[in-house]
Scaffold this active site. Structure first.
Site, PDB file in Angstrom:
ATOM      1  N   HIS A 103      60.398 -54.775 -41.146  1.00  0.00           N
ATOM      2  CA  HIS A 103      60.689 -53.639 -42.444  1.00  0.00           C
ATOM      3  C   HIS A 103      60.903 -52.621 -41.951  1.00  0.00           C
ATOM      4  O   HIS A 103      60.097 -51.805 -40.997  1.00  0.00           O
ATOM      5  CB  HIS A 103      59.427 -53.887 -43.302  1.00  0.00           C
ATOM      6  CG  HIS A 103      58.749 -55.189 -43.951  1.00  0.00           C
ATOM      7  ND1 HIS A 103      58.815 -56.198 -43.657  1.00  0.00           N
ATOM      8  CD2 HIS A 103      59.964 -56.039 -45.097  1.00  0.00           C
ATOM      9  CE1 HIS A 103      58.573 -56.870 -43.986  1.00  0.00           C
ATOM     10  NE2 HIS A 103      58.792 -57.258 -45.727  1.00  0.00           N
ATOM     11  N   ASP A 106      57.100 -50.941 -41.556  1.00  0.00           N
ATOM     12  CA  ASP A 106      55.833 -51.876 -40.560  1.00  0.00           C
ATOM     13  C   ASP A 106      55.865 -51.184 -40.062  1.00  0.00           C
ATOM     14  O   ASP A 106      55.270 -51.253 -38.833  1.00  0.00           O
ATOM     15  CB  ASP A 106      57.415 -53.251 -39.667  1.00  0.00           C
ATOM     16  CG  ASP A 106      57.094 -54.047 -40.982  1.00  0.00           C
ATOM     17  OD1 ASP A 106      55.878 -54.393 -42.348  1.00  0.00           O
ATOM     18  OD2 ASP A 106      58.088 -55.088 -40.983  1.00  0.00           O
ATOM     19  N   GLU A 234      66.896 -63.433 -49.619  1.00  0.00           N
ATOM     20  CA  GLU A 234      65.696 -64.226 -49.127  1.00  0.00           C
ATOM     21  C   GLU A 234      65.232 -64.909 -49.905  1.00  0.00           C
ATOM     22  O   GLU A 234      64.322 -64.710 -51.063  1.00  0.00           O
ATOM     23  CB  GLU A 234      64.754 -63.686 -48.292  1.00  0.00           C
ATOM     24  CG  GLU A 234      63.738 -64.875 -47.850  1.00  0.00           C
ATOM     25  CD  GLU A 234      62.875 -64.150 -47.269  1.00  0.00           C
ATOM     26  OE1 GLU A 234      63.244 -63.294 -46.138  1.00  0.00           O
ATOM     27  OE2 GLU A 234      62.040 -64.739 -46.241  1.00  0.00           O
ATOM     28  N   GLU A 270      63.249 -69.514 -45.623  1.00  0.00           N
ATOM     29  CA  GLU A 270      62.622 -69.942 -45.538  1.00  0.00           C
ATOM     30  C   GLU A 270      62.223 -70.898 -45.455  1.00  0.00           C
ATOM     31  O   GLU A 270      62.044 -71.252 -46.504  1.00  0.00           O
ATOM     32  CB  GLU A 270      61.294 -68.057 -45.512  1.00  0.00           C
ATOM     33  CG  GLU A 270      60.084 -68.606 -45.242  1.00  0.00           C
ATOM     34  CD  GLU A 270      59.457 -67.424 -44.932  1.00  0.00           C
ATOM     35  OE1 GLU A 270      59.242 -66.008 -45.166  1.00  0.00           O
ATOM     36  OE2 GLU A 270      58.121 -66.939 -45.073  1.00  0.00           O
ATOM     37  N   ASP A 311      52.308 -69.341 -43.912  1.00  0.00           N
ATOM     38  CA  ASP A 311      53.429 -68.572 -42.561  1.00  0.00           C
ATOM     39  C   ASP A 311      52.566 -69.220 -41.544  1.00  0.00           C
ATOM     40  O   ASP A 311      52.917 -68.486 -40.450  1.00  0.00           O
ATOM     41  CB  ASP A 311      53.479 -67.056 -43.114  1.00  0.00           C
ATOM     42  CG  ASP A 311      54.053 -66.734 -44.341  1.00  0.00           C
ATOM     43  OD1 ASP A 311      55.005 -67.023 -44.310  1.00  0.00           O
ATOM     44  OD2 ASP A 311      53.626 -65.591 -44.810  1.00  0.00           O
ATOM     45  N   ASP A 341      58.350 -65.834 -39.013  1.00  0.00           N
ATOM     46  CA  ASP A 341      58.034 -64.856 -40.324  1.00  0.00           C
ATOM     47  C   ASP A 341      56.744 -65.544 -40.058  1.00  0.00           C
ATOM     48  O   ASP A 341      56.281 -66.329 -41.530  1.00  0.00           O
ATOM     49  CB  ASP A 341      59.036 -64.732 -41.846  1.00  0.00           C
ATOM     50  CG  ASP A 341      58.288 -64.155 -42.726  1.00  0.00           C
ATOM     51  OD1 ASP A 341      57.089 -63.633 -42.182  1.00  0.00           O
ATOM     52  OD2 ASP A 341      58.745 -63.866 -43.704  1.00  0.00           O
TER      53      ASP A 341
HETATM   54  C1  XUL Z   1      57.769 -63.113 -48.249  1.00  0.00           C
HETATM   55  C2  XUL Z   1      58.934 -63.169 -46.381  1.00  0.00           C
HETATM   56  C3  XUL Z   1      58.628 -61.578 -46.476  1.00  0.00           C
HETATM   57  C4  XUL Z   1      60.538 -61.328 -45.872  1.00  0.00           C
HETATM   58  C5  XUL Z   1      61.113 -59.926 -45.984  1.00  0.00           C
HETATM   59  O1  XUL Z   1      57.173 -64.676 -48.390  1.00  0.00           O
HETATM   60  O2  XUL Z   1      58.845 -64.476 -46.477  1.00  0.00           O
HETATM   61  O3  XUL Z   1      58.150 -61.510 -45.050  1.00  0.00           O
HETATM   62  O4  XUL Z   1      60.833 -62.300 -44.823  1.00  0.00           O
HETATM   63  O5  XUL Z   1      60.601 -59.135 -46.556  1.00  0.00           O
HETATM   64 CO    CO Z   2      60.667 -64.712 -44.724  1.00  0.00          CO
END
Ligand code: XUL
Ligand code: CO
Length: 446
Positions: A103, A106, A234, A270, A311, A341
């Site tokens: 990002h 970041d 996403e 994800e 995560d 991630d």
């Molecule tokens: C949050 C998430 C983020 C996105 C990018 O759950 O997955 O990190 O991947 O903003």
């Molecule tokens: Co993500």
């Protein structure tokens, strides 16, 4: 290697299944051919710079536990940004994977004004170009953080205040251009705060229009600057907001179709977000592929006992084999890849824990790839599926789908044609055995 990770070799070696060295791959061999394609090119693995380099190991009950000197409160922000980048590039090159993701926030600190913030990001992007040139690492995707700053507390594009929309749009413009400058393969939008906390203060209709307008502006600008990567949304059902508009693949697909955005956006899926949506990851991948919106993956896992986004690094070959089966069967990634991630547990405070976590996740993916390739080659699942639906290819099935029959004509076919359907087995257990047998047999293939 002298640097931030002094005990780690310049490149994590392949040691094979019997290796005793913990910092070695058991399965991942970048050059190994799987169905004629290098493993590295199948998996297109990326390291994310947020969890791994911009998070101190804090949680809602406690402060950071990790050794990340550049995150110290008294560090000079730009000097810290460069130290962070040095450590991140050292890490990703030692891991030996081709990509990274980040990002805007970041890597570069917010300044006192929008212009200063942009200047900070431009300076860091110049340093990144140097690191990329030196190491050969590439950017899988860039994204803008539209959720951490208090200005985005009520959303970015879906904020009730148009000034926030404008600020977010300007921020995405800058980050899309930065991603383009760095040769990014994709650009991701995760709507962390595009949703609501309560319907009592939310105008759903307006927020949907705002979100659609925002996404059209981004797509327009992508074409204006000639960015050839894919734009990816996403999906996530909740967290931090109670409800997020990009709930899952099917919801995103419906939204894109409703707002004439189909073809402009795909999805970055994800694994843990699928779990939160009450789906298997396999389901999310299969839906995205069947709708033609599959783009990229954020690899991680949740905890089935927790309702939040833990995560964790992926460690289940069984689960990932099914997702990879869909991907391999559909011809693999185009611009996408597997981005970790995923984050360490708060107690994993040793610098090298970052290596152990990624090595385990990468080996899990590599092994799942071998299983998936085996399943595709053996063709048993495909053959069963084709036979199961064969009736639709000709005769009655083709007539029904082709639209040439009305309900009365169909009734006539049933009555006059003596149609008497006979249920057949779905063979679920046999097919589950086919998958497990491939998982068990994959070792024997070397
Ligand atoms: C949050 C998430 C983020 C996105 C990018 O759950 O997955 O990190 O991947 O903003
Ligand atoms: Co993500």
């Amino acid at each position: 290697m002298a640097g931030f990770f002094p005990d780690v070799p310049a490149r994590i070696p392949f040691g094979g299944l019997d290796a005793s060295e913990p910092l070695a791959y058991r399965v991942y061999e970048p050059d190994r051919l799987v169905r004629g394609v290098r493993m590295e090119d199948h998996l297109r693995i990326a390291v994310c710079l947020w969890h791994s380099f911009n998070w101190p190991g804090s949680d809602v009950f406690g402060t950071g536990t990790f050794d990340r000197p550049w995150l110290a409160a008294d560090a000079d922000p730009m000097a810290a940004a460069h130290d962070k980048l040095d450590a991140a590039f050292e890490f990703v090159s030692a891991l030996g994977v081709p990509f990274f993701t980040f990002h805007d926030r970041d890597v570069a600190p917010e300044g006192r004004s929008f212009a200063e913030t942009r200047a900070n990001l431009d300076a860091v992007a110049a340093a990144m170009e140097g690191h990329m040139e030196r190491t050969g690492l590439r950017l899988l995707w860039g994204t803008a953080n539209l959720f951490s700053h208090p200005r985005y507390a009520a959303g970015a594009a879906t904020n009730p205040d148009p000034e926030v929309f404008a600020y977010a749009a300007a921020q995405v413009k800058v980050m899309l251009e930065t991603t383009h400058r760095l040769g990014g393969a994709n650009y991701v939008l995760w709507g962390g705060r595009e949703g609501y906390e309560t319907l009592l203060n939310t105008d759903l209709g307006r927020e949907e229009q705002q979100f659609a307008r925002f996404l059209s502006l981004v797509a327009e600008h992508k074409h204006r600057i000639g960015f050839e990567g894919k734009l990816l949304l996403e999906p996530k059902p909740q967290e931090p907001t109670k409800h997020q508009y990009d709930y899952d693949s099917a919801t995103v697909d419906g939204f894109l179709l409703r707002h004439d955005l189909a073809g402009e956006y795909g999805v970055n899926l994800e694994a843990n977000h699928a779990t939160l949506a009450g789906h298997s990851f396999h389901h999310e991948v299969a839906v995205a592929i069947s709708r033609g919106i599959f783009g990229s993956i954020d690899a991680n896992r949740g905890d089935y006992q927790n309702g939040w986004d833990t995560d964790q690094f992926p460690n289940s070959v069984d689960e990932l084999s099914l997702a990879l089966y869909e991907i391999v069967r559909a011809g693999g990634f185009t611009t996408g890849g597997f981005n970790f991630d995923a984050k360490l547990r708060r107690q994993s405070m040793d610098r090298n824990d970052l290596f152990h976590a990624h090595i385990g996740g990468i080996d899990t993916l590599a092994r799942a790839l071998l299983v998936a390739a085996d399943l595709v080659e053996a063709g048993e699942l495909e053959q069963h599926r084709a036979e199961r639906y064969a009736g639709w290819d000709e005769g009655l099935g083709a007539d029904l789908l082709g639209g040439s029959l009305s309900l009365p004509e169909i009734e006539a076919r049933v009555v006059d044609g003596g149609i008497e359907p006979r249920p057949v087995s779905g063979a679920q257990e046999r097919l589950e055995n086919v998958v497990n047998q491939r998982i068990w047999a994959v070792d024997r293939k070397r």
